[in-house]
Design an enzyme around this catalytic site. Structure first.
Site: not given
Ligand code: TAP
Length: 455
Positions: A155, A208-210, A212-213, A230, A264, A357
């Site tokens: 996804k 993704g974010s901590t 949601v993780g 991650e 990140c 962050e």
């Molecule tokens: P999130 O809001 O956590 O979204 C990440 C992914 O999870 C998206 O595909 C999102 O889908 C999906 N998602 C959201 N809610 C969900 C749920 N309840 N169940 C299952 N999946 C769900 O993060 P973001 O804002 O897109 O990305 C930024 C974050 O990613 C930052 O905190 C960054 O640090 C982190 N990040 C970490 C790394 C490593 S390697 N540690 C690398 C890159 C990014 P939708 O967006 O379609 O809702």
């Protein structure tokens, strides 16, 4: 009625495409198909699976410019970065294409028989990808998962589905069966959530974010489902007085403003030894003002826009009237989610500017007295993804590298990611490691078999 999502170019605010969102029922169907495809995929001879992955890598290479241009359009990445990202997918595929023939078990001496271990694939693996690096992060999950004999449902983030959809086309053109690798654009709360709750998905790889993780991990616990996480980071860039200050200051903007700070691994806290703080700031200012922000399709551009209107509003909220801004670079006016590179000097490590962050082009600079205080400040965070150390003292470089609680350290550099070295976080930055020689272990279960040779 089926829902659609308008994909917006963050540099122009123009709609560039409209993507149909996958429903919960369609997700279930895709998972069922992936589960059905698993026995045949795991039975493909190792050399043939390797060949298919190499063909997929070659297809990515042949399409590199197109993939890169798609990412410029969809995510506002600079063309230079986007080419690197597509090249990274190719390299990750080539690297793990070597794995099927090398998924060794062990033979362990036992009395009365022979003992063997096997690295068994898990079944269906669900990969959930964020919007900040849509291509590389997808491949860090799907390439080792497929190599180990798993089938994959992936996804992409709702905001950035275009390159993932193209990668699926390339995989299928290369001969990887449709049901072995499926890309399902949709909402996290619908498609991603189903990966967590559906019993036929045996592992979730989430980036993704901590916040949601943590929900993903809690959800997976219900089925003792395997999970790799991650997550976020608030990474320190520690500059000691004995460092090459010119070099450290020239490199600092690129350690944090790359991808507009939506990384990140962004070194978003610069910790500078007090005795050189003023000199460092003098050197940092022209370096920050010199960052070229603009049209991401232009070869000379170094930083593009933020991903969305909503995200820019979040980043902006960190700079209310009276915020401690030391200096800022420039950004275009007019349409596009632009934000200038910004340097702030918060009062301490617990100030939200230094603790949260922000995921945008804002960097906090803080002074420290000595090595012990630098380590304490670097570790005074719930995160632990990466850090940089600038010093000419090799003993200090190693001491501080060992003392900082983070998964990816760089000395006199900000480089964190190589596809052949392990990547991942300590503390609330994640769980498990991607990339490198050991990633296959995260996509297999060890099975032990004892054969009685006495009877
Ligand atoms: P999130 O809001 O956590 O979204 C990440 C992914 O999870 C998206 O595909 C999102 O889908 C999906 N998602 C959201 N809610 C969900 C749920 N309840 N169940 C299952 N999946 C769900 O993060 P973001 O804002 O897109 O990305 C930024 C974050 O990613 C930052 O905190 C960054 O640090 C982190 N990040 C970490 C790394 C490593 S390697 N540690 C690398 C890159 C990014 P939708 O967006 O379609 O809702």
């Amino acid at each position: 009625m089926t829902a659609k999502f308008d994909v917006i170019n963050p540099a122009t605010e123009q709609v560039v495409d409209s993507v149909r969102l996958v429903t919960a029922e369609e997700t279930d169907t895709a998972i069922a198909r992936a589960a059905k495809a698993f026995p045949a995929w795991r039975a493909v001879a190792p050399g043939d699976r390797a060949r298919l992955l190499r063909r997929f890598a070659e297809a990515v290479d042949a399409d590199l410019e197109n993939l890169a241009r798609l990412e410029v359009l969809n995510a506002g990445h600079t063309i230079g970065n986007a080419r690197w990202e597509a090249g990274n997918v190719r390299d990750v595929l080539h690297y793990y294409a070597a794995a099927p023939e090398r998924l060794f078990g062990r033979q362990i001496p036992v009395p009365g028989g022979v003992d063997l271990t096997f690295a068994e694939p898990l079944g269906v693996v669900g990969v959930i990808v964020p919007w900040n690096f849509p291509m590389p992060i997808a491949s860090w999950g799907f390439a080792p998962a497929l190599a180990a004999g798993n089938t994959v449902v992936l996804k992409p983030a709702e905001l950035t589905p275009l390159t993932a959809l193209r990668l699926a086309e390339l995989a299928h053109q290369a001969g990887i069966p449709q049901d072995v690798f499926q890309v399902l654009p949709g909402k996290g709360s619908v498609v991603g959530q189903r990966f967590v709750t559906h019993p036929l998905v045996r592992k979730v790889v989430f980036t993704g974010s901590t916040e949601v993780g943590k929900q993903i991990m809690a959800g997976c616990a219900d089925q003792v489902k395997r999970v790799t996480l991650e997550l976020g980071g608030k990474n320190a860039n520690i500059v000691f007085a004995d460092a090459d200050l010119e070099k450290a200051a020239a490199a600092a903007p690129y350690g944090v403003f790359d991808n507009a700070g939506q990384d990140c691994c962004a070194r978003s806290r610069i910790l500078v030894q007090k005795s050189v703080y003023d000199r460092f700031m003098e050197l940092l200012e022209p370096a920050v003002r010199g960052v070229v922000v603009g049209d991401p399709g232009d070869e000379k551009t170094e930083m593009g826009p933020l991903i969305s209107h909503g995200h820019r509003a979040k980043v902006r909220s960190y700079l209310p009237e009276g915020a401690p801004i030391a200096f800022q670079g420039t950004a275009p006016d007019g349409p596009g989610y632009w934000f200038p590179p910004t340097v702030v000097t918060p009062s301490g490590v617990r100030d939200p500017l230094a603790a949260d962050e922000i995921f945008g082009p804002i960097v906090a600079v803080l002074p420290f007295a000595d090595e012990a205080e630098a380590v304490t400040m670097a570790n005074d965070t719930d995160y632990g993804l990466s850090a940089s150390i600038w010093t000419r003292d090799v003993g200090r470089a190693l001491r501080v590298s060992r003392a900082v609680e983070a998964g990816n350290l760089s000395v006199n550099s900000h480089s964190s990611v190589r596809y052949w070295t392990p990547f991942g976080g300590f503390k609330q930055s994640g769980l498990g490691r991607e990339l490198g020689p050991d990633a296959l272990a995260a996509f297999t279960e060890t099975k032990n078999v004892f054969i009685d040779t006495e009877g």
